[in-house]
Scaffold this motif. Structure first.
Motif: not given
Length: 621
Positions: A31-32, A34-36, A38-39, A42
């Motif tokens: 999860v981390s 994946n979030l990283l 995306k950040i 973007s």
């Protein structure tokens, strides 16, 4: 005691706590990550590698007024006209200098008739066109423009339309009526129905000036491609409404459209006809240019200069050097794909249209295109493209390829028929194509056929982004083909020019109206635009190097980019089976998503699976 045959399932106490901890830790890490990802995508990749974040700002009024002085744009074709429109939003005035004047001075009206000359070609007497703009070899050819030009339905809630932002036109949108293609084998490059531009005058929200939309019909298009008749027909029995769209229209009509829009929407733009022969360096500041010199005319003072003169790339070869900016010869990367092809054009009479419509199960409408592209790994280097445009109701047939001989560039219908039969996997060619040939042969001169051969020549990239610091004039940039001449058969030239235009707009927005352009303006522009468009050059070269007749760049062999070529081929093959892969490919080429999206796990798995199937098939063969 539990009655379960598997007691460890009945009570979590039977599962060691360290296993639960490991699972939870792994889940948290994923999860981390994946979030990283995306950040990073973007905040870093999208701004650097795409024009997506800059598109919504194009056409907006400057908050602090316009930059003092005049921008001079050298070249009045697609890149020049678009750059002039953006410069007009930032500078007090803009001058376009173009070498070929138009019959009505501004080129707002298309010629009522094309002039022709006749020539003997064996048993055939051929008519070849004399284009209005002789410096543009594809002036009368079809242009497939990228999906960044019009509203893209696959990027919902995202302002991805370039043309309506430069020239706000509410009806320049994708039609919801999408043609349903037949489930026949062979490549299909399907387009939605034509959309005429004809709405009343109005005051736009962006420029506060009245715009009279021109009545020019063109076709928004979807993009699907096949290789050597290799295609799974089931993919095309339905069309996802989120499929990206672009524009398909002749260069002649598209340029006329842009000219009308420039003249109607930007009163601070003026035109002159003349041949640019150099730049003049500013006397008190050797990093600035002060004027553009024009052959046999007075020089034109300039605050900012844009070179949009095309593939001659004169700034690099002559103008900058002659004005004191001596750039290294190593900045040019050049190779020759040895590409040539013939275009046959037929104007379809009204009485023929019902017969043509019967050739498709679901009907052949303007904008439908059949394509059979060559696949380097099969040994086939020849192509066949066929498209029917609403622009003058023309049917265009393109034959030829890499290393094509004169005999492989057919002109008459009888030669085209035999050429089609000789292609790899010709047995998969839909029979309606041969029926169409028969119809055209029967009508003969009623279709007013004409033919033209194209030899694009060498492809060239000027690596201005690698120029030593301080060696470029600060108030000058190049656009489109003046930076990189791409292989025209891939249809990326106009889209690349538009990406340059958006990049220029984004940088000009950071220049205060009461200040001069910063000394590193030109350097920043070339660094920013190569990050966004350099993949086009790399992709073109990788594919062209797959054909043995290509002459590679100095110091390179045809083995360069072999992995990229194989990956790209399987990426496209996977796109024939997956809407997601296909959409990602189109968005990458349009500069709407970063190239790194091609390595997203969901995409990479599909490409790897396709690659594995290809390797398995090759071993079996």
């Amino acid at each position: 005691m539990s009655s379960s045959p598997l007691p460890w399932l009945a009570s979590p106490s039977y599962l060691p706590s360290k296993n639960w901890t490991a699972v939870a830790t792994l889940f948290g890490v994923l999860v981390s990550l994946n979030l990283l990802g995306k950040i990073i995508r973007s905040t870093v990749l999208v701004p650097k590698l795409t024009i997506k974040d800059d598109l919504p700002k194009v056409g907006l009024r400057r908050a602090d007024g316009k930059i003092r002085g005049r921008a001079v744009v050298c070249g009045g074709s697609v890149a020049g006209l678009s750059a002039a429109a953006v410069c007009a939003d930032h500078f007090e005035s803009v001058l376009i200098i173009e070498a070929e004047g138009s019959p009505d001075k501004l080129g707002m009206d298309r010629p009522k008739a094309t002039e022709f000359r006749t020539m003997e070609d064996g048993p055939n007497t051929l008519r070849t066109p004399i284009p209005l703009r002789k410096r543009l070899i594809q002036y009368l050819a079809l242009h497939g423009n990228s999906s960044c030009l019009v509203e893209d339905p696959s990027l919902l809630h995202t302002p991805t339309s370039l043309l309506p932002r430069i020239w706000p036109m509410r009806n320049l949108r994708a039609s919801k009526a999408i043609s349903k293609p037949p489930a026949s084998r062979g490549g299909l490059f399907w387009m939605v129905v034509s959309l005429p531009l004809s709405t009343p005058s109005r005051t736009t929200a962006h420029t506060n000036t009245k715009v009279v939309d021109p009545v020019i019909s063109f076709v928004p298009s979807t993009f699907v491609l096949s290789f050597s008749n290799k295609l799974t027909p089931e993919v095309f029995t339905t069309r996802d409404p989120r499929t990206p769209i672009g524009l398909s229209v002749s260069r002649e009509a598209f340029e006329t459209l842009l000219r009308r829009l420039v003249v109607k929407s930007r009163p601070n733009i003026s035109f002159i006809t003349g041949t640019v022969d150099g730049f003049k360096r500013q006397a008190h500041d050797n990093r600035h240019l002060s004027a553009v010199t024009v052959r046999d005319q007075e020089e034109q003072p300039a605050t900012f200069i844009v070179d949009a003169t095309g593939p001659a790339q004169s700034s690099y070869h002559k103008w900058l050097k002659n004005s004191g900016f001596d750039l290294p010869a190593s900045l040019q990367d050049e190779y020759d794909p040895c590409l040539s092809y013939a275009q046959s054009v037929y104007t379809l009479p009204d009485k023929l249209l019902p017969e043509i419509e019967k050739l498709f199960i679901h009907g052949l409408t303007p904008g439908s295109v059949w394509s059979n592209a060559p696949e380097p790994s099969t040994g086939e280097a020849r192509m066949l493209y066929m498209y029917w445009t609403e622009d003058s109701n023309r049917l265009m047939i393109v034959c030829g390829g890499w290393g094509a001989t004169k005999e492989q560039r057919p002109h008459g219908i009888d030669e085209i028929r035999e050429y089609t039969k000789s292609l790899r996997n010709a047995e998969a060619t839909p029979q309606w194509i041969f029926k169409l040939y028969d119809l055209l042969e029967q009508l003969g001169e009623e279709c007013s056929p004409w033919f033209a051969d194209y030899h694009p020549g060498k492809m060239s990239l000027i690596k201005y982004h690698e120029a030593p610091q301080g060696t470029l004039p600060s108030n000058w940039v190049a656009m489109g083909d003046a930076i990189v001449k791409l292989n025209p058969i891939y249809g990326q030239g106009c889209g690349k020019a538009m990406m340059d235009v958006v990049t220029l707009d984004s940088l000009l927005r950071h220049v205060p109206s009461q200040q001069d352009l910063p000394l590193d303006f030109s350097e920043k522009f070339f660094q920013k635009t190569i990050a966004r468009t350099g993949g086009m050059w790399d992709g073109n070269k990788a594919n062209d190097y797959g054909f043995p007749t290509t002459h590679p760049a100095k110091g390179e062999t045809l083995e360069v980019n072999a992995f990229a070529r194989a990956f790209g081929r399987n990426f496209l093959y996977a796109g024939l089976q997956s809407h997601k892969v296909q959409t990602t490919f189109i968005h990458i080429t349009a500069g709407l998503v970063p190239r790194t999206d091609a390595f997203a796990p969901s995409i990479l798995i599909r490409v790897a699976w396709q690659w594995l199937k290809e390797l398995t098939n090759q071993r079996r063969a």
